[in-house]
Design an enzyme around this catalytic site. Sequence first.
Site, PDB file in Angstrom:
ATOM      1  N   CYS A  15      -2.629  16.416   7.337  1.00  0.00           N
ATOM      2  CA  CYS A  15      -1.721  15.518   7.718  1.00  0.00           C
ATOM      3  C   CYS A  15      -2.579  14.240   8.277  1.00  0.00           C
ATOM      4  O   CYS A  15      -3.625  14.001   8.928  1.00  0.00           O
ATOM      5  CB  CYS A  15      -0.871  16.089   8.642  1.00  0.00           C
ATOM      6  SG  CYS A  15       0.187  14.633   9.535  1.00  0.00           S
ATOM      7  N   PRO A  16      -2.260  13.036   7.781  1.00  0.00           N
ATOM      8  CA  PRO A  16      -0.899  12.583   6.805  1.00  0.00           C
ATOM      9  C   PRO A  16      -1.637  12.245   5.494  1.00  0.00           C
ATOM     10  O   PRO A  16      -0.724  11.780   4.723  1.00  0.00           O
ATOM     11  CB  PRO A  16      -0.443  11.379   7.453  1.00  0.00           C
ATOM     12  CG  PRO A  16      -1.639  10.746   8.244  1.00  0.00           C
ATOM     13  CD  PRO A  16      -2.702  11.722   8.524  1.00  0.00           C
TER      14      PRO A  16
END
Lengths: 76, 156
Positions: A15-16
Site C-alpha cells: 500500500c498504496p
Amino acid sequence: MPDFNQELDASGLNCPLPILRAKKTLKGMESGQVLRIIATDPGSVKDFDAFANQTGNELIEASEEGGKYIFFIKKK
Amino acid sequence: MSDEKKLAIIATKGSLDWAYPPFILASTAAALGYETEIFFTFYGLALLKKKLNLQVTSLGNPAMPMPMPVPVMLQTLPGMQAMMSSMMKKKMKSKGVASVEELRELCIEADVRMVACQMTVDLFDFDTKDLIDEVEYAGAASFFEFAGDADICLYI
C-alpha cells in the site's frame, strides 16, 4: 474469466503502490477497456473496492488464487 | 470552482517513519480524484529536500518494533540512529513498501501542491536551492485559503 485489454502485475508491492500503479495504467486506457490487476497485498482487496466506488471505474470481478488477488476493473 | 473533493495536510515531522503518512495519503487521495495540498512546516520541511537523508530513532518511542531488545543506554550510542535507519529502509524495501522519494515523486506527478512554510524556511535558514523545484512558498493565510473549503484536513 472476463476479457481484458491490459494487465498490471503489482505482486510484492505494498500500500498504496498497487492502487497508484492501477490508476496510472488506467489513465492510458480508453473508456470501457478492462484492466486485469494481480496483487499480493491483502489490503488491496478492500482498497480496490474503495478505489472503484470513489472513482467510478467498475470493479467487475475480484478473486483470490494461491495467495494472489486478481481484480478486473473497467475504465469509466 | 470544481466539484472535486479536497484534502489539506499539514506535515510537521521530518523523520523517516513520519514522512510516510503525508505522502501515502496525498498520493492516494490524488489517485482518487482529490485536489490535494500539503503544507510543510517546522521539521516537515526536511521532507522537501532534493537530497533526502531521513532517519528513524527508537529513543522516546518505546513502541518501535526491534529485532531484539536494546537497552535505552545503548540506543544513545553514536551510529545507532544511522544503523536503525538503514535497517528500517532495508525492511521497507523487502516488504514492497515504496521509498519516500518514490512516493514524493508520485505526489508531484499527480499534481499534489507542495507548500513550504516561509516562516520556518527563514527560521531554520533553509536554502531554497536545496528544496525540490515544485515547492511553493507561503504562509498560514494561504493554507486557510485552501483548507477553508477542504473536505478533509489532517495535521500530521
